[in-house]
Enzyme design. Structure first.
Site, PDB file in Angstrom:
ATOM      1  CD  GLU A  18      21.762  30.033  97.574  1.00 48.10           C
ATOM      2  OE1 GLU A  18      21.206  29.098  96.990  1.00 48.10           O
ATOM      3  OE2 GLU A  18      22.951  30.348  97.350  1.00 48.10           O
ATOM      4  CB  CYS A  62      15.076  30.221  97.388  1.00 48.19           C
ATOM      5  SG  CYS A  62      16.213  29.020  98.088  1.00 48.19           S
TER       6      CYS A  62
END
Length: 479
Positions: A230, A264
């Site tokens: 990720e 993010c």
């Protein structure tokens, strides 16, 4: 020789804590110990693993205030620290439900051959290495750990060396859940420690930057083990002429500045229909100027300090580059050093284009660059003009209009008339696009299933006729 790693306090700028890195030999020995414990752990019924994780959940709940306190010290922000601990508590319950569904008994299934039926079982990867980042230290430390444990794997976790103060409390929680310490260990260290973990593990989960993610992927490929990555994002938002501008401005302000922009899934690019751009920017600037810094105390405002010194440098460079190329800072824009900590108020930037680093590279700061578009096709082209594809947002007068645009955006999760829903609603399965990640979804039921390999058992019914190839083989032998 042991390696001591200093830890900086983001509110004071001082080094006031340290951790001891675990060397490769100890990592290998710890992986061997976990592998022994995992055999019994995986053999347990899933309900027994769930019961142990509920004991762990209760231990975390009892230490909720202690965990929040150390997270505030590591990050300088309060509201998100509370959110993190509560998200972990809810995540254990949610992943437990997914695990029960995953391990539901299955009957023999028919096949195209009427005399053959199939079944199978699920085999967990023995030892999973989980390497987590500094921006959401507690939540992202456990987001992969919990489903991996429920799947039947053992886990070795290395939190970021930038924000490690919660580790002692986490270890206490692990010790209070019967048998959990046999299959879950928390280690301290830096990138060298993480590399040693990959060498010792059977699968790896990594959350962090694209450059480090590439290194993790290469190391995992060398060992032929799966890597669940990720990575970064440069999330776009599209605001159409029909959107509720007041609502969109509020959502985008929050989505761009939550956790000081250290997320993010932060909105880092905003594209607004040129017909409503002036009104939108005026509304956004007015709202941004009402947001307060979390200083002198973390409870005094919404925007905490920039957590790492490296991020201070990146933010300054991106803003300087944008201004040098013609952008205008409408509010904010100056990093303030207060009592040793570095803060940036919500910063709205207009006159931006894709030649600027601010529009292409992950900034990870509370900055909202706004660019105009003329027509839906241009909006989609601008949103997709990136190497990233983590998530996005679309605001329009109706959900149908927003969804029509969302279906064209190359991102794993698109929030419609809101932002960051992929983080707030973890039931929705999604994958990262482009350079934003690799591997099965960490959201929804796949969060558990990705740690399991499927073993098929194909059963030939003995009462049926012999397959034709038996006779063929026999006749060839007789000849």
């Amino acid at each position: 020789m042991t390696k001591q790693i200093p830890v900086r306090n983001p509110r004071t700028g001082e080094t006031d804590y340290e951790i001891t890195a675990m060397d490769a030999a100890r990592i290998a020995a710890e992986a061997d110990r976990l592998r022994v414990g995992q055999r019994a752990w995986a053999a347990w019924p899933v309900q027994r693993r769930i019961a142990v994780l509920r004991e762990f959940r209760d231990a975390v709940a009892r230490r909720r205030d202690d965990l929040i306190r150390v997270l505030v010290t590591d990050t300088g922000r309060l509201q998100v620290s509370v959110l993190e601990v509560d998200a972990v508590l809810a995540g254990i319950d949610r992943a437990s439900r997914f695990a029960e569904e995953t391990f539901a008994p299955a009957d023999l299934s028919p096949t195209g051959d009427p005399t053959v039926r199939t079944t199978g079982d699920l085999v967990a990867y023995p030892v999973v290495a989980a390497i987590s980042p500094w921006n959401f230290p507690f939540q992202l430390a456990l987001i992969d750990v919990i489903p991996a444990l429920l799947a039947g794997s053992a886990v070795m976790l290395k939190p970021s060396e930038m924000t490690p103060r919660f580790i002692p409390t986490l270890r206490e929680c692990v010790a209070e859940a019967a048998g959990l310490a046999d299959v879950f260990t928390v280690v301290e260290g830096d990138g060298t420690t993480g590399a040693a973990m990959i060498d010792a593990a059977d699968a790896v989960c990594f959350t962090g930057s694209v450059p480090t993610g590439r290194a993790v992927a290469r190391a995992a490929a060398e060992r032929f083990i799966p890597a669940f990555l990720e990575l970064g994002g440069k999330d776009p938002a599209v605001v159409t002429a029909s959107a509720d501008l007041d609502s969109a401005a509020s959502a985008l302000l929050w989505g761009s500045t939550i956790n000081s922009g250290h997320a993010c899934m932060s909105i880092e690019r905003v594209y607004v229909d040129h017909r409503v751009a002036d009104a939108f920017v005026e509304t956004l600037v007015a709202k941004a100027e009402r947001v307060r810094l979390a200083h002198p105390e973390p409870a005094d405002g919404q925007i905490g300090p920039i957590i790492t010194g490296a991020q201070v440098t990146t933010i300054r460079e991106h803003l300087d580059d944008a201004v040098a190329k013609g952008a205008t800072i409408r509010t904010g824009g100056s990093i303030e050093v207060l009592d040793g900590g570095c803060y940036l108020r919500p910063t709205v930037v207009t006159g931006v284009d894709h030649s600027m680093r601010l529009m292409r590279e992950e900034t990870f700061g509370p900055i909202i660059p706004v660019m105009t578009f003329d027509g839906e096709d241009e909006a989609v082209a601008l949103a997709n003009d990136t190497e990233f594809g983590l998530s996005a947002a679309v605001f329009a007068g109706t959900a149908e209009e927003a969804m029509a645009i969302g279906h064209r955006i190359d991102a794993g999760g698109v929030s419609v008339n809101d932002v960051c829903l992929t983080g707030m609603v973890p039931e929705a399965e999604k994958n990262s696009f482009k350079m934003s990640g690799l591997g099965a979804s960490r959201m929804g039921p796949p969060s558990v299933r990705r740690f399991l390999r499927r073993r098929a058992l194909l059963v030939r019914e003995t009462a049926g006729p012999r397959p034709w190839y038996y006779d063929a083989a026999t006749s060839e032998t007789e000849e």
